[in-house]
Motif scaffolding. Structure first.
Motif, PDB file in Angstrom:
ATOM      1  N   GLY A   1     -15.202  51.875 -49.166  1.00 43.58           N
ATOM      2  CA  GLY A   1     -15.742  51.002 -48.123  1.00 43.58           C
ATOM      3  C   GLY A   1     -14.661  50.159 -47.463  1.00 43.58           C
ATOM      4  N   TRP A   2     -13.735  49.642 -48.262  1.00 39.63           N
ATOM      5  CA  TRP A   2     -12.636  48.842 -47.731  1.00 39.63           C
ATOM      6  C   TRP A   2     -11.762  49.672 -46.798  1.00 39.63           C
ATOM      7  N   LYS A   3     -11.419  50.899 -47.229  1.00 37.09           N
ATOM      8  CA  LYS A   3     -10.597  51.761 -46.400  1.00 37.09           C
ATOM      9  C   LYS A   3     -11.316  52.133 -45.107  1.00 37.09           C
ATOM     10  N   LEU A   4     -12.603  52.356 -45.178  1.00 39.66           N
ATOM     11  CA  LEU A   4     -13.398  52.676 -43.995  1.00 39.66           C
ATOM     12  C   LEU A   4     -13.425  51.489 -43.024  1.00 39.66           C
ATOM     13  N   TYR A   5     -13.613  50.281 -43.544  1.00 34.00           N
ATOM     14  CA  TYR A   5     -13.640  49.063 -42.733  1.00 34.00           C
ATOM     15  C   TYR A   5     -12.298  48.852 -42.019  1.00 34.00           C
ATOM     16  N   VAL A   6     -11.210  49.007 -42.755  1.00 31.72           N
ATOM     17  CA  VAL A   6      -9.880  48.807 -42.169  1.00 31.72           C
ATOM     18  C   VAL A   6      -9.586  49.860 -41.108  1.00 31.72           C
TER      19      VAL A   6
END
Length: 50
Positions: free
Chosen positions: A39-44
Motif C-alpha cells: 500500500g505504501w509503495k502504491l501510494y508513493v
C-alpha cells in the motif's frame, strides 16, 4: 516540490523495499506487513506520477 519529493521516495522504495511482484506474492495470502508495504509503495507511486 511535492512531485520531486515523491519521485525521490519512489527511488528509495525501489532500492530498500522488496518487490512482491517479482516474488510472485499472492495478495490474498499476504501478511499485514506485506500489505502495508504494498500500500505504501502504491501510494508513493501514485503521487510521483501525478
Amino acid at each position: 516540490m511535492k512531485k520531486k519529493f515523491f519521485k525521490l521516495l519512489a527511488k528509495l522504495n525501489k532500492i530498500l523495499l522488496p518487490s512482491f511482484t517479482k516474488q510472485g506474492l499472492d495478495l490474498s495470502k499476504a501478511s499485514k506487513i506485506q500489505m502495508a508495504i504494498f500500500g505504501w509503495k502504491l501510494y508513493v507511486t501514485k503521487n510521483a506520477l501525478d
